[in-house]
Design a protein around this motif. Structure first.
Motif, PDB file in Angstrom:
ATOM      1  N   ASN A 192    -108.784 -27.099  54.929  1.00  0.00           N
ATOM      2  CA  ASN A 192    -108.389 -26.120  55.928  1.00  0.00           C
ATOM      3  C   ASN A 192    -109.621 -25.502  56.603  1.00  0.00           C
ATOM      4  OD1 ASN A 192    -106.324 -24.336  57.177  1.00  0.00           O
ATOM      5  ND2 ASN A 192    -107.398 -22.736  56.054  1.00  0.00           N
ATOM      6  N   GLU A 193    -109.569 -25.396  57.927  1.00  0.00           N
ATOM      7  CA  GLU A 193    -110.676 -24.783  58.660  1.00  0.00           C
ATOM      8  C   GLU A 193    -110.628 -23.263  58.473  1.00  0.00           C
ATOM      9  OE1 GLU A 193    -112.081 -25.939  62.883  1.00  0.00           O
ATOM     10  OE2 GLU A 193    -110.831 -24.166  63.148  1.00  0.00           O
ATOM     11  N   ALA A 207    -105.270 -24.986  61.246  1.00  0.00           N
ATOM     12  CA  ALA A 207    -103.823 -24.845  61.093  1.00  0.00           C
ATOM     13  C   ALA A 207    -103.091 -25.253  62.366  1.00  0.00           C
ATOM     14  CB  ALA A 207    -103.484 -23.406  60.717  1.00  0.00           C
ATOM     15  N   ILE A 208    -103.768 -25.131  63.499  1.00  0.00           N
ATOM     16  CA  ILE A 208    -103.115 -25.452  64.771  1.00  0.00           C
ATOM     17  C   ILE A 208    -102.715 -26.932  64.852  1.00  0.00           C
ATOM     18  CG2 ILE A 208    -105.204 -26.010  66.108  1.00  0.00           C
ATOM     19  CD1 ILE A 208    -103.950 -24.392  68.420  1.00  0.00           C
ATOM     20  N   ALA A 209    -103.386 -27.796  64.069  1.00  0.00           N
ATOM     21  CA  ALA A 209    -103.014 -29.214  64.047  1.00  0.00           C
ATOM     22  C   ALA A 209    -101.582 -29.381  63.530  1.00  0.00           C
ATOM     23  CB  ALA A 209    -103.986 -30.009  63.180  1.00  0.00           C
ATOM     24  N   PHE A 263    -101.792 -23.265  45.099  1.00  0.00           N
ATOM     25  CA  PHE A 263    -103.207 -23.245  45.478  1.00  0.00           C
ATOM     26  C   PHE A 263    -103.402 -22.708  46.898  1.00  0.00           C
ATOM     27  CE2 PHE A 263    -103.219 -26.863  42.388  1.00  0.00           C
ATOM     28  CZ  PHE A 263    -104.121 -26.328  41.482  1.00  0.00           C
ATOM     29  N   CYS A 264    -104.630 -22.241  47.187  1.00  0.00           N
ATOM     30  CA  CYS A 264    -105.064 -21.959  48.558  1.00  0.00           C
ATOM     31  C   CYS A 264    -106.449 -22.563  48.736  1.00  0.00           C
ATOM     32  CB  CYS A 264    -105.066 -20.451  48.837  1.00  0.00           C
ATOM     33  SG  CYS A 264    -106.349 -19.539  47.963  1.00  0.00           S
ATOM     34  N   ASP A 265    -106.996 -22.471  49.936  1.00  0.00           N
ATOM     35  CA  ASP A 265    -108.265 -23.151  50.205  1.00  0.00           C
ATOM     36  C   ASP A 265    -109.410 -22.641  49.333  1.00  0.00           C
ATOM     37  OD1 ASP A 265    -108.469 -20.707  51.488  1.00  0.00           O
ATOM     38  OD2 ASP A 265    -109.007 -21.537  53.456  1.00  0.00           O
ATOM     39  N   ASP A 283    -104.948 -20.734  53.833  1.00  0.00           N
ATOM     40  CA  ASP A 283    -105.510 -19.502  53.274  1.00  0.00           C
ATOM     41  C   ASP A 283    -104.427 -18.696  52.549  1.00  0.00           C
ATOM     42  OD1 ASP A 283    -104.051 -18.037  55.183  1.00  0.00           O
ATOM     43  OD2 ASP A 283    -105.734 -17.976  56.585  1.00  0.00           O
ATOM     44  N   LYS A 284    -104.832 -17.581  51.963  1.00  0.00           N
ATOM     45  CA  LYS A 284    -103.914 -16.789  51.135  1.00  0.00           C
ATOM     46  C   LYS A 284    -102.734 -16.241  51.927  1.00  0.00           C
ATOM     47  CE  LYS A 284    -107.030 -15.367  47.407  1.00  0.00           C
ATOM     48  NZ  LYS A 284    -107.738 -14.233  46.761  1.00  0.00           N
TER      49      LYS A 284
END
Length: 422
Positions: A192-193, A207-209, A263-265, A283-284
């Motif tokens: 994730n960016e 996320a925009i992808a 999980f998160c990044d 992200d969270k």
């Protein structure tokens, strides 16, 4: 086969016995009686502390890698893992070699799996070779046993192909399953960016992808007036778009993976290649939004995204690792651990009922005279997932050593009893 299930709490919103603690007598694949106390001579007993029973669970998106990639998983090892995870039915993606893109390969999967303890349903490829270019013969595959259509791990990128496919399946009331992912946006992204990807020096996938793909896919489904299921949804914006579409009565459903709820990044900071998946961990805030959507009912079902990978493609630098992790054996335990406040009836809706309704597969019920298709589980059982517990051919799970509350105990399906305990 005579079986007595002793003092089990029945969790089945479709059953008149829902919420009751009863004995269940099964003979020759049928539920003979449900009463407070049943004794039958020579019957095998299923007993466990805090035993719960529900209609058999179904997974909508798993990779069993057979035919062609049996060094990662086979139909037999996949079914073994599924039964241990509480699944009586599994839908397998078409990313095999050859791809499940014609009726002969659909028939291969159906016939090879007919004697296994789990029902395996092929997802027919939308395009030839799951290459995203030419439509496959979906109607032939439907007649041969394909329950829905998807290019699986290689989601369709062409709007033209996608809308044609949606129009095509409409003629036989089919369903198209799609991971929402615009691969033209940062195609070389590894996670994730965000702040974490920057700190780690790894190329990010924004996320925009996903968000753009969700918006586009919904519009195409509206235009085609067809059925679309989005799986692996992972962002706040995606969830908002899906909610708005549902409010407008668009025929769209969605599923989340258990591991995106866990999980998160930020969990990737140790560069564990088992955490490299697609869609990547967000992200969270995204994770919290997804957890809420699962609890509140926006998410229709859970999809394990069980994707085995062999050592050569996982025990490498993060950059070179392939996407995917094992999922079938830990799905329920993750859900019950991450969201302990969610009632068991909701998990049964997400794991057993809704996916069948989406795919038009008959929904089993726990009632006298019904064919028995059951999952056994213990919601309050504390346990640790160990390497020795993995029944898949591959071993790529980041959950080894993790402690859970809630354990699947096995299944009764196809007149076969498969248990994780003696």
């Amino acid at each position: 086969m005579n079986i007595i299930i002793k003092k089990a709490k029945i969790i089945d919103p479709t059953s008149p016995y829902n919420g009751q603690i009863s004995d269940i007598h099964i003979a020759n694949g049928k539920i003979v009686s449900i009463k407070k106390d049943i004794e039958v001579k020579a019957a095998q007993k299923v007993e466990a502390k805090g035993l719960h029973v529900s209609p058999g669970w179904i997974d909508i998106f798993s990779d069993f890698a057979d035919p062609g990639f049996e060094y990662r998983e086979t139909l037999e090892t996949g079914a073994r893992a599924a039964a241990a995870g509480g699944f009586t039915n599994v839908c397998v993606v078409p990313n095999t070699q050859p791809a499940i893109d014609q009726k002969s390969v659909v028939e291969y999967v159906v016939q090879k799996s007919k004697d296994l303890p789990v029902s395996i349903h092929p997802l027919g490829s939308v395009t030839r070779g799951a290459a995203g270019k030419e439509l496959a013969e979906m109607y032939d595959m439907k007649l041969s046993g394909a329950v829905a259509f998807s290019d699986g791990k290689s989601p369709l990128q062409s709007a033209g192909i996608l809308v044609k496919a949606l129009q095509y399946i409409k003629s036989f009331d089919g369903v198209l399953i799609q991971i929402p992912d615009d691969k033209t946006i940062s195609p070389n992204g590894l996670m994730n960016e965000g702040i974490t990807s920057t700190r780690m020096g790894l190329a990010g996938r924004p996320a925009i992808a996903e968000d753009i793909a969700v918006a586009s896919n919904i519009k195409l489904a509206v235009y085609a007036e067809s059925k679309l299921h989005l799986t692996g949804v992972s962002t706040q914006t995606s969830l908002k778009l899906i909610k708005e579409a549902k409010q407008q009565k668009v025929d769209i459903t969605c599923s989340a993976t258990p591991y995106h709820l866990y999980f998160c990044d930020e969990d990737i900071t140790a560069y564990d290649s088992n955490l490299k998946v697609n869609p990547p961990f967000r992200d969270k805030k995204d994770r919290k939004a997804l957890q809420k959507a699962v609890a509140d009912g926006l998410v229709d079902c859970i999809a394990s995204h069980h994707i085995p990978q062999d050592k050569d493609h996982k025990v490498v630098e993060f950059e070179y690792a392939k996407n995917g992790m094992l999922g079938l054996q830990t799905t329920y335990s993750i859900l019950n651990t991450v969201l302990p406040e969610v009632p068991q009836e909701r998990w049964v809706e997400l794991l057993a009922l809704n996916a069948r309704r989406i795919l038009d597969i008959p929904v089993p019920t726990i009632d006298e005279g019904a064919t028995a298709s059951l999952t056994f589980f213990q919601p309050k059982e504390a346990w640790k997932f160990e390497q020795r517990d993995i029944l898949s051919y591959s071993k790529n799970s980041p959950f080894v050593g993790k402690e859970f509350t809630g354990k699947p105990l096995g299944i009764y399906h196809k007149n076969k009893l498969t248990l994780n305990f003696s």
